[in-house]
Scaffold this motif. Structure first.
Motif, PDB file in Angstrom:
ATOM      1  N   ALA A  17       0.814  -1.217   0.000  1.00 45.25           N
ATOM      2  CA  ALA A  17       0.000   0.000   0.000  1.00 45.25           C
ATOM      3  C   ALA A  17       0.852   1.273   0.000  1.00 45.25           C
ATOM      4  O   ALA A  17       0.346   2.364  -0.253  1.00 45.25           O
ATOM      5  CB  ALA A  17      -0.934  -0.003   1.204  1.00 45.25           C
ATOM      6  N   ASP A  39      -4.077  -6.863  -5.465  1.00 47.85           N
ATOM      7  CA  ASP A  39      -4.979  -5.741  -5.217  1.00 47.85           C
ATOM      8  C   ASP A  39      -4.496  -4.859  -4.064  1.00 47.85           C
ATOM      9  O   ASP A  39      -5.034  -3.769  -3.859  1.00 47.85           O
ATOM     10  CB  ASP A  39      -6.388  -6.257  -4.888  1.00 47.85           C
ATOM     11  CG  ASP A  39      -7.028  -6.949  -6.079  1.00 47.85           C
ATOM     12  OD1 ASP A  39      -6.572  -6.702  -7.213  1.00 47.85           O
ATOM     13  OD2 ASP A  39      -7.978  -7.737  -5.880  1.00 47.85           O
ATOM     14  N   THR A  42      -2.788  -0.491  -3.711  1.00 49.10           N
ATOM     15  CA  THR A  42      -3.893   0.456  -3.853  1.00 49.10           C
ATOM     16  C   THR A  42      -3.444   1.873  -4.224  1.00 49.10           C
ATOM     17  O   THR A  42      -4.234   2.652  -4.757  1.00 49.10           O
ATOM     18  CB  THR A  42      -4.691   0.525  -2.549  1.00 49.10           C
ATOM     19  OG1 THR A  42      -3.793   0.815  -1.449  1.00 49.10           O
ATOM     20  CG2 THR A  42      -5.388  -0.799  -2.274  1.00 49.10           C
ATOM     21  N   GLU A  43      -2.179   2.219  -3.947  1.00 53.50           N
ATOM     22  CA  GLU A  43      -1.687   3.569  -4.217  1.00 53.50           C
ATOM     23  C   GLU A  43      -0.808   3.640  -5.469  1.00 53.50           C
ATOM     24  O   GLU A  43      -0.250   4.695  -5.771  1.00 53.50           O
ATOM     25  CB  GLU A  43      -0.883   4.083  -3.012  1.00 53.50           C
ATOM     26  CG  GLU A  43      -1.677   4.163  -1.717  1.00 53.50           C
ATOM     27  CD  GLU A  43      -2.855   5.123  -1.831  1.00 53.50           C
ATOM     28  OE1 GLU A  43      -2.669   6.207  -2.396  1.00 53.50           O
ATOM     29  OE2 GLU A  43      -3.953   4.774  -1.356  1.00 53.50           O
ATOM     30  N   SER A  62      -6.698  -5.271  -9.751  1.00 57.80           N
ATOM     31  CA  SER A  62      -7.331  -3.955  -9.760  1.00 57.80           C
ATOM     32  C   SER A  62      -6.358  -2.904  -9.244  1.00 57.80           C
ATOM     33  O   SER A  62      -5.835  -3.024  -8.118  1.00 57.80           O
ATOM     34  CB  SER A  62      -8.586  -3.981  -8.882  1.00 57.80           C
ATOM     35  OG  SER A  62      -9.175  -2.696  -8.834  1.00 57.80           O
ATOM     36  N   LEU A  63      -6.118  -1.892 -10.065  1.00 56.78           N
ATOM     37  CA  LEU A  63      -5.188  -0.806  -9.716  1.00 56.78           C
ATOM     38  C   LEU A  63      -5.907   0.528  -9.963  1.00 56.78           C
ATOM     39  O   LEU A  63      -5.674   1.205 -10.972  1.00 56.78           O
ATOM     40  CB  LEU A  63      -3.911  -0.900 -10.546  1.00 56.78           C
ATOM     41  CG  LEU A  63      -3.129  -2.226 -10.441  1.00 56.78           C
ATOM     42  CD1 LEU A  63      -2.034  -2.293 -11.486  1.00 56.78           C
ATOM     43  CD2 LEU A  63      -2.558  -2.405  -9.025  1.00 56.78           C
ATOM     44  N   LYS A  65      -5.730   3.582  -8.899  1.00 58.14           N
ATOM     45  CA  LYS A  65      -5.025   4.864  -8.979  1.00 58.14           C
ATOM     46  C   LYS A  65      -3.941   4.877 -10.063  1.00 58.14           C
ATOM     47  O   LYS A  65      -3.209   5.861 -10.194  1.00 58.14           O
ATOM     48  CB  LYS A  65      -4.408   5.219  -7.628  1.00 58.14           C
ATOM     49  CG  LYS A  65      -5.437   5.589  -6.576  1.00 58.14           C
ATOM     50  CD  LYS A  65      -4.773   6.203  -5.359  1.00 58.14           C
ATOM     51  CE  LYS A  65      -5.822   6.673  -4.359  1.00 58.14           C
ATOM     52  NZ  LYS A  65      -5.211   7.322  -3.179  1.00 58.14           N
TER      53      LYS A  65
END
Length: 247
Positions: A17, A39, A42-43, A62-63, A65
């Motif tokens: 993260a 996943d 997230t950043e 899933s990305l 950003k």
């Protein structure tokens, strides 16, 4: 080195993260699939997977950003619909050097509403007639294709822009050494000029003193001559007086 191990090394014991940029160029993917990404990133805003042997993006996590994705020099020919599902906020996508041959291969990118720059350089699709016009028509949200807009204006260099911003926001600018040297020379020159002027004034004063001394010596010599002359006159008068008394 395989991609999964490379990602582990890039993390350097940090939490996923915390990662904003990730580069795994020239590592090896297993069976042409994405591996090692989760996943938990997230950043993540920038991801580069250049020349890793990818032939599919089906396992891309899933990305949300992610803004910039480098996928050049792989074996991708399809499965691009995954990008709009997993990376909906992409603004820059580099697919140069892949096996993209038809307009239908990039049609899935229509759902990337924020996509501004797309690179398909060195893909077979670029040999199609009216290639650029067709891609701009198919993807109206794209401003730059292969580094140029529809009027052939070159895309700005994002790295140069970042450097400019860093220069403006960073520490106060330092002076050039040449400027400092020039100023030092000017100061030295000024001091030298003052010394020279002082020496000249002192020299002139000394010359004036020498002239006064010489003039004084001339006056003394003249006074001495006049004194001797006056003494002789007195002596002569004394002799005349003695002669008169004898007479």
């Amino acid at each position: 080195m395989d991609m999964k191990k490379r990602i582990t090394l890039e993390l350097r014991n940090r939490s996923p993260a915390e990662i904003v940029e990730l580069v795994v160029d020239n590592s090896r993917s297993a069976d042409g699939e994405v591996e090692g990404l989760t996943d938990a990133l997230t950043e993540l805003e920038f991801l580069s997977m250049v020349n890793v042997g990818l032939s599919s993006l089906a396992k891309l996590p899933s990305l949300p950003k992610l803004h910039k994705l480098e996928l050049s020099d792989n074996n991708l020919s399809g499965s691009l619909e995954t990008l709009s599902e997993k990376c909906p906020n992409l603004t820059y996508l580099n697919l140069s050097g892949n096996k993209i041959k038809e307009l239908s291969n990039v049609e899935a990118l229509q759902n990337l509403k924020s996509l501004q720059s797309l690179d398909l350089f060195n893909c077979e699709i670029t040999s199609l007639e009216d290639y650029r016009e067709s891609v701009f028509e198919l993807l109206p949200q794209v401003t730059y294709l292969d580094g140029f807009d529809q009027e052939d204006n070159e895309a700005p260099d994002s790295e140069a822009d970042d450097e400019d911003e860093d220069g403006e926001d960073g520490a106060a600018p330092t002076r050039d050494y040449d400027e400092e040297d020039d100023e030092d020379e000017d100061e030295d020159g000024s001091e030298g000029g003052e010394v020279g002027l002082s020496f000249q004034v002192n020299r002139n004063d000394q010359d004036d003193d020498d002239d006064d001394d010489e003039f004084g010596e001339e006056e003394d010599d003249q006074a001495g001559i006049q004194g001797e002359k006056r003494k002789r006159e007195v002596d002569d008068e004394g002799e005349d007086d003695e002669d008169d008394e004898e007479d």
